[in-house]
Scaffold this active site. Sequence first.
Site, PDB file in Angstrom:
ATOM      1  N   HIS A  16      -3.731  -5.170   1.172  1.00 31.11           N
ATOM      2  CA  HIS A  16      -3.441  -5.623   2.531  1.00 31.11           C
ATOM      3  C   HIS A  16      -3.958  -7.049   2.686  1.00 31.11           C
ATOM      4  CE1 HIS A  16      -2.224  -1.693   3.966  1.00 31.11           C
ATOM      5  NE2 HIS A  16      -3.330  -1.150   3.488  1.00 31.11           N
ATOM      6  N   CYS A  40       0.830  -1.204   0.000  1.00 35.24           N
ATOM      7  CA  CYS A  40       0.000   0.000   0.000  1.00 35.24           C
ATOM      8  C   CYS A  40       0.870   1.262   0.000  1.00 35.24           C
ATOM      9  CB  CYS A  40      -0.991  -0.023   1.159  1.00 35.24           C
ATOM     10  SG  CYS A  40      -2.392   1.092   0.893  1.00 35.24           S
TER      11      CYS A  40
END
Length: 517
Positions: A439, A348
């Site tokens: 994630h 991310c």
Amino acid sequence: MPVDTPLRSGAGKALLIAGTTSDAGKSVLVAGLCRSLARRGVRVAPFKAQNMSNNSVVTLDGGEIGRAQALQAAACGLEPSVRFNPVLLKPGSDRTSQLVVRGRAVSSVNAVDYIEYRAQLRTVVAEELASLRSDFDVVICEGAGSPAEINLRATDLANMGLARAANLPVLVVGDIDRGGVLAHLFGTVAVLSPEDQALIAGFVVNKFRGDLSLLAPGLDQLTAMTGRPTLGVIPFVQDLWLDAEDSLGVSGDAPVGRPGSPFGDDWLRVAAIRLPRISNSTDVEALACEPGVAVHWVSDPSRIQDADLVVLPGSKSTVSDLAWLRRSGLADAVIAHAKRGGPVVGICGGYQMLGSVIVDEVESGNGTVAGLGLLDLEVEFAPTKVLARIRGEAYGVPVSGYEIHHGRVRHSGDRPLLHADNGASEGSVRGAVYGTHWHGLLESNRFRQLLLADVAEHAGRSGFVPAPGTDVANIRGAQLDLLADLVDQNFDLDALESLLASGTPTGLPTICSGLNP
């Protein structure tokens, strides 16, 4: 087999677990109580009115909540839902946080701005708790920080403000491993107003080591001084480490978990960079579940030198944390590691840092910023946040994860890491540098093992062999069962059942009050 209990008849029972401090054990105690009750056939749900954490997950209904509430939901046998954490604050700096209400970001607020929202948020919290109480036998609520923050009492949504509004009995948990727990427990009650004190029904001591007979006289004195019993003394257990409440407990140069011995001949050493505004730090925990993988948080460039793999985790403030990475010397260390052929994984915000360009007029307002240049990637931030749970394929095996980010890839010239079920390519691979916005991807067991095999080859660790059969979901489930076992063995469950059945306590004395001297 379900145990016959009055808690299974009727709905609406609830209590609040408050804490003497942050990280006193509220989250794990709620998870343990939830698991214990669920194993007895009780329909139980968790609730945290307001959370402050950058560790969050995406729910089935497309919102985001604190990761601790997702773990507590799993303890109950439930999928995560925005009902369990209706207000979430995600700190972006020391003074501002993103305000997430019912799973959706609504504003960036400072302390003064937040006060203006309190009436609206009280209504949201009251509605969600009432809804849960109508649908479940028991709701176990978790407080936030400490109820003894008397300067915040007027705007409190999650501690005594919630308890007073919903008429909840309250148990206060303290961490004896920090020292001074008896003073913490007494003092927490003492500074409250008489009206708040009336709801404090008892205490729980967490992380106890040693001979309980030595502690017992102190607990007896605490009861004599406050009129309130201690319902449980929970032992310290090192094996409980997955899914930490938030990143405040993640310190630089600290190990993650307790790595098992390698399946092959070599260890794999992982340096996970502890960013100042780290988010979803729990991503690296899946690596630490693997035997022979030693994961450490690092905040010093020297710790990169001997690492086989460097991980750049997520960040709530990507551009700010990238600037810190450069100031600290870690950016140069990561680049040098990659130029030596050392593997790097970015997740991310960490993925965005690995690219060539970040355009951010949304989060930092800094405009165009140069990345580390390890991937041919350009990212531009958009006002709306991507929130999605996604499945796909990588290395020819199924994978799953979730996305929480403002950044959009506007150019990628590298090979994609994976392909989502919707047909979109995702992530980047250039040599031994890997990146993804997903994630939770490392919790896909077969993918993680194939990635680690790749990493070991690039790092020259030919003796490292991923252990077959490592299953992160099973390890998490075993930790939840361990929590429930600790509750069953060290908590007065009969007293808990009586407290839930009877509601708020009556006749408890008021001790000295800091709010009403």
